[in-house]
Each structure stands twice: as C-alpha cells, then as structure tokens.
Write a protein that holds these residues in place. Structure first.
Motif, PDB file in Angstrom:
ATOM      1  N   LEU A 176       0.843  -1.040   0.070  1.00  0.00           N
ATOM      2  CA  LEU A 176      -0.074   0.195  -0.111  1.00  0.00           C
ATOM      3  C   LEU A 176       1.011   1.389  -0.011  1.00  0.00           C
ATOM      4  O   LEU A 176       1.876   1.329   0.734  1.00  0.00           O
ATOM      5  CB  LEU A 176      -0.896  -0.052   1.289  1.00  0.00           C
ATOM      6  CG  LEU A 176      -2.003  -1.063   1.443  1.00  0.00           C
ATOM      7  CD1 LEU A 176      -2.588  -1.020   2.724  1.00  0.00           C
ATOM      8  CD2 LEU A 176      -2.940  -0.839   0.210  1.00  0.00           C
ATOM      9  N   ILE A 177       0.787   2.006  -0.987  1.00  0.00           N
ATOM     10  CA  ILE A 177       1.439   3.253  -1.255  1.00  0.00           C
ATOM     11  C   ILE A 177       0.682   4.539  -0.189  1.00  0.00           C
ATOM     12  O   ILE A 177      -0.570   4.648  -0.434  1.00  0.00           O
ATOM     13  CB  ILE A 177       1.620   4.026  -2.505  1.00  0.00           C
ATOM     14  CG1 ILE A 177       2.601   2.854  -3.245  1.00  0.00           C
ATOM     15  CG2 ILE A 177       2.308   5.237  -2.484  1.00  0.00           C
ATOM     16  CD1 ILE A 177       3.916   2.569  -2.901  1.00  0.00           C
ATOM     17  N   LYS A 178       1.285   4.805   0.743  1.00  0.00           N
ATOM     18  CA  LYS A 178       0.829   5.654   1.843  1.00  0.00           C
ATOM     19  C   LYS A 178       0.930   7.264   1.788  1.00  0.00           C
ATOM     20  O   LYS A 178       2.069   7.861   1.339  1.00  0.00           O
ATOM     21  CB  LYS A 178       1.422   5.372   3.054  1.00  0.00           C
ATOM     22  CG  LYS A 178       0.761   5.699   4.325  1.00  0.00           C
ATOM     23  CD  LYS A 178       1.199   5.050   5.629  1.00  0.00           C
ATOM     24  CE  LYS A 178       0.800   5.482   7.060  1.00  0.00           C
ATOM     25  NZ  LYS A 178       1.175   4.920   7.979  1.00  0.00           N
ATOM     26  N   LEU A 179      -0.040   8.070   1.497  1.00  0.00           N
ATOM     27  CA  LEU A 179      -0.128   9.391   1.178  1.00  0.00           C
ATOM     28  C   LEU A 179      -1.174  10.350   1.984  1.00  0.00           C
ATOM     29  O   LEU A 179      -1.908   9.663   2.681  1.00  0.00           O
ATOM     30  CB  LEU A 179      -0.764   9.337  -0.312  1.00  0.00           C
ATOM     31  CG  LEU A 179      -0.216   8.586  -1.681  1.00  0.00           C
ATOM     32  CD1 LEU A 179      -1.092   8.542  -2.594  1.00  0.00           C
ATOM     33  CD2 LEU A 179       1.100   9.668  -1.941  1.00  0.00           C
ATOM     34  N   ALA A 180      -0.501  11.271   2.213  1.00  0.00           N
ATOM     35  CA  ALA A 180      -1.048  12.354   3.319  1.00  0.00           C
ATOM     36  C   ALA A 180      -2.674  12.582   2.516  1.00  0.00           C
ATOM     37  O   ALA A 180      -2.659  12.909   1.047  1.00  0.00           O
ATOM     38  CB  ALA A 180      -0.411  13.605   3.625  1.00  0.00           C
ATOM     39  N   THR A 181      -3.414  12.858   3.126  1.00  0.00           N
ATOM     40  CA  THR A 181      -5.056  12.922   2.466  1.00  0.00           C
ATOM     41  C   THR A 181      -5.008  14.654   2.210  1.00  0.00           C
ATOM     42  O   THR A 181      -6.089  15.255   2.948  1.00  0.00           O
ATOM     43  CB  THR A 181      -6.092  12.501   3.507  1.00  0.00           C
ATOM     44  OG1 THR A 181      -5.758  11.030   3.886  1.00  0.00           O
ATOM     45  CG2 THR A 181      -7.212  12.482   2.712  1.00  0.00           C
ATOM     46  N   THR A 182      -4.110  15.126   1.576  1.00  0.00           N
ATOM     47  CA  THR A 182      -4.359  16.534   1.107  1.00  0.00           C
ATOM     48  C   THR A 182      -5.143  16.315  -0.230  1.00  0.00           C
ATOM     49  O   THR A 182      -5.537  15.255  -0.586  1.00  0.00           O
ATOM     50  CB  THR A 182      -3.221  17.092   0.683  1.00  0.00           C
ATOM     51  OG1 THR A 182      -2.341  16.293  -0.203  1.00  0.00           O
ATOM     52  CG2 THR A 182      -2.393  17.412   1.950  1.00  0.00           C
ATOM     53  N   TRP A 183      -6.012  17.522  -0.844  1.00  0.00           N
ATOM     54  CA  TRP A 183      -6.239  17.301  -2.022  1.00  0.00           C
ATOM     55  C   TRP A 183      -5.526  16.735  -3.016  1.00  0.00           C
ATOM     56  O   TRP A 183      -5.857  15.726  -3.874  1.00  0.00           O
ATOM     57  CB  TRP A 183      -6.997  18.805  -2.415  1.00  0.00           C
ATOM     58  CG  TRP A 183      -7.524  18.488  -3.790  1.00  0.00           C
ATOM     59  CD1 TRP A 183      -7.007  18.951  -5.106  1.00  0.00           C
ATOM     60  CD2 TRP A 183      -8.820  17.897  -4.298  1.00  0.00           C
ATOM     61  NE1 TRP A 183      -8.172  18.917  -6.151  1.00  0.00           N
ATOM     62  CE2 TRP A 183      -9.136  18.328  -5.308  1.00  0.00           C
ATOM     63  CE3 TRP A 183     -10.109  17.398  -3.436  1.00  0.00           C
ATOM     64  CZ2 TRP A 183     -10.271  17.760  -6.230  1.00  0.00           C
ATOM     65  CZ3 TRP A 183     -11.056  16.968  -4.035  1.00  0.00           C
ATOM     66  CH2 TRP A 183     -11.336  17.044  -5.586  1.00  0.00           C
ATOM     67  N   GLU A 184      -4.234  17.087  -2.875  1.00  0.00           N
ATOM     68  CA  GLU A 184      -3.170  16.622  -4.042  1.00  0.00           C
ATOM     69  C   GLU A 184      -2.924  15.283  -3.866  1.00  0.00           C
ATOM     70  O   GLU A 184      -2.697  14.321  -4.647  1.00  0.00           O
ATOM     71  CB  GLU A 184      -2.047  17.515  -3.807  1.00  0.00           C
ATOM     72  CG  GLU A 184      -2.162  19.011  -4.541  1.00  0.00           C
ATOM     73  CD  GLU A 184      -2.624  19.818  -3.446  1.00  0.00           C
ATOM     74  OE1 GLU A 184      -3.171  21.086  -3.747  1.00  0.00           O
ATOM     75  OE2 GLU A 184      -3.019  19.528  -2.303  1.00  0.00           O
ATOM     76  N   GLY A 185      -2.822  14.838  -2.587  1.00  0.00           N
ATOM     77  CA  GLY A 185      -2.770  13.456  -2.104  1.00  0.00           C
ATOM     78  C   GLY A 185      -3.725  12.522  -2.732  1.00  0.00           C
ATOM     79  O   GLY A 185      -3.366  11.360  -3.369  1.00  0.00           O
TER      80      GLY A 185
END
Length: 323
Positions: free
Chosen positions: A129-138
């Motif tokens: 699982l690629i983990k990303l911050a939940t910003t709009w861009e993320g």
C-alpha cells in the motif's frame, strides 16, 4: 479468549510499528509504518543490516548528494518493507515523502518508483500500500495510482470531507487518526480525559464507516493512532485497526467479552451521499478547525522526521568504505 483474540475474529489487526520483532510476536495480518517509526527503527542495532544495504545502494547512485539521499531513503523504506513481508502474510504500507504532500506529479512518480523497487525484488504490488497524506493533491495522486493498479493507504485523515474524497477517488484504504483527534479535543475542552463511548475520534471513524457501508464504497476503513484500548474496543468490527505493540500487549493481557460495535449491515442512520470537487473539499476541510490543524501538524512532523533520518544516513554514506 483475551480481547486481542476476540478482536481478530471481527477485525483485521494491523501492527503500527517498524519493529520487526514485535510483528513476529503479535502476528498481525498487515503492517503499517511511517517516517517516525522508521527513524526509530533505523537507529536500533538489530536493523543495521537493512540500513547498511540502503547506504551501499545510495553510494552506487550517480548524481549529487540529493540523489544519493533520495535513493538511500527509498532503499530504507523498501528494505524494511521487504523484511516485514517475510513475517506478515498480508500487506505493508510504505509512505511517500511528506514533503510531496502538495505535489500530485511528485507523489505519483514516487509511488510508481517504490512499487517498481518492490516488483524488482519479486514482491507483488498487491502486497504493498502506497501511503499518502490526505491533502487534495494526495487524493488526486491516489486516484492516478489506483487506476494503474497501485493500491493506496490515505494517512493523516481527520475529517469527513477527507474520507468522502478518498471514497470518490476509489482508494483502497483510509487511516483515520483516532488518537490525534482526541488529543485536539482534550486540549480544546481543557479536560484530561473523555470516555471512550464519547471519544470524538471514535465517533469520526464510526460516522465514516457507516457512510461507506451505506453507500457501497469498497474503500476499507482502518482506524489508527490509538491512545488507549477503550478506543479500540469501541471500534470492534471496523474493517481494520492498526495498533501499537504496547496496546496489542494490553489487549492480549485483558479478559472479558468483546462486543462488536461496527457491522457492514449498518443499522445506523444513513447520511445522504455527497460529492466533492476541489472547492467544496477545501471549504469543508477549512471549516473543520481540528482537521485543518492536525493535517498540517502531521505533515510537518513527518517531514521533520524524514529530515532527521536523512541526516542520519548522510553520515553513514560519508563514512569511509572498509574492505
């Protein structure tokens, strides 16, 4: 049965740690790490072979110091991920650099690169699982990656707006942060404790879970960042829960009957389905002071830990090579 064994019967238990020995002890299905956990693990004597392998990989990279550091950080993340996957039967989450949290193209490129490293090592992308911050861009980066068969775990999630956007983007999994929501409300209310039954972090996850199930979203909900086992037991039945070794130990030592609190069959009041474009997402997030503050704070802290880890490995890269 103890509470941990009972929990496993209704929820997938995930280890929230970079400590491979703890994973072997508690036998979770999946594991998730973050920059803070990796920074701690990278300083432990037993994991120096992983660190050294990443350093040697970086030394072979052509380019400037920035390129070497990036290669070493990627090697470290994937190196720990590979070792973890020798123990857990399921998936490991590998996080994209928090400094890319507002960079769609950069996040997509990093996600592809990390998956490529795993696949080059013979590990299927279905276990990552690629983990990303939940910003709009993320969220937009996750939308692109998911379309390519690269599964994503959205982290630093504190609000309903973030959860709705993730579901609409078709992400595999979200990690709402229960404990950090509680931290904010304790400070805001000027109190030392809030009962688990009234915990605002628990209430947030319950609302998101019920919304997803009611409207048929396939995105999995994984409660994260717990402060006590009361928060965990109040979310028994959630798709997944990622739990630190200390709280896993506490659950394992506790007896009693564990009641299922969340069920895909619903039973809760159903909120109407909504759709969010960028303007609506940013406005809803802005109106949630807790989520806005905790998201920004989380990104800053993860970025700071990445910088600390870079300083650590930079010294190792510069050490003379012994023959």
């Amino acid at each position: 049965m103890n509470l941990l064994d009972q929990l496993r019967e209704m929820t997938v238990v995930v280890a929230d740690t970079g400590d491979i020995e703890a994973m072997a002890q508690y036998k979770p299905r999946d594991t998730t790490t973050n920059p803070s956990l990796l920074y701690k693990a990278a300083q432990a004597p037993q994991y120096q072979p992983i660190v050294q392998a990443a350093v040697e990989h970086a030394r072979e990279v052509e380019g400037d110091r920035k390129a070497q550091l990036e290669a070493c950080m990627d090697g470290l993340a994937v190196g720990f991920g590979k070792e973890i996957l020798k123990i857990v039967p399921g998936r490991v989450s590998t996080e994209v650099d928090a400094r890319l949290s507002f960079d769609v193209e950069g996040s997509v490129a990093k996600g592809r690169h990390l998956i490529g490293m795993y696949e080059a090592a013979g590990i299927s992308r279905d276990r990552i699982l690629i983990k990303l911050a939940t910003t709009w861009e993320g969220v937009q980066a996750a939308r692109v990656l998911e379309a390519e068969g690269i599964h994503c775990n959205m982290t630093l999630l504190f609000s309903y707006a973030q959860a709705v956007a993730c579901a609409e983007a078709g992400v595999t999994l979200i990690s709402p942060f229960v404990g950090r929501i509680l931290d904010w409300h304790l400070k805001d209310r000027g109190v030392k404790s809030i009962p688990a039954t009234e915990d605002p972090g628990v209430e947030s996850v319950r609302r998101i879970y019920n919304y997803y199930k009611a409207h048929g979203y396939k995105t999995e909900v994984m409660g994260a960042s717990f402060r006590n086992i009361g928060e965990i037991t109040e979310l028994a039945g959630c798709d997944l829960l990622t739990i630190s070794p200390d709280l896993l130990k506490e659950l394992q030592a506790a007896d009693g009957e564990l009641e299922r609190k969340l069920s895909p069959d619903g039973g809760a009041e159903v909120e109407p389905k909504i759709s969010l474009d960028e303007k609506a997402f940013r406005w809803m997030l802005n109106e949630d002071a807790m989520a806005t503050e905790k998201l920004s704070d989380g990104i800053r802290k993860f970025a700071a830990d990445i910088v600390s880890l870079e300083k650590l490995v930079a010294k190792l890269i510069d050490q003379p090579v012994t023959v």
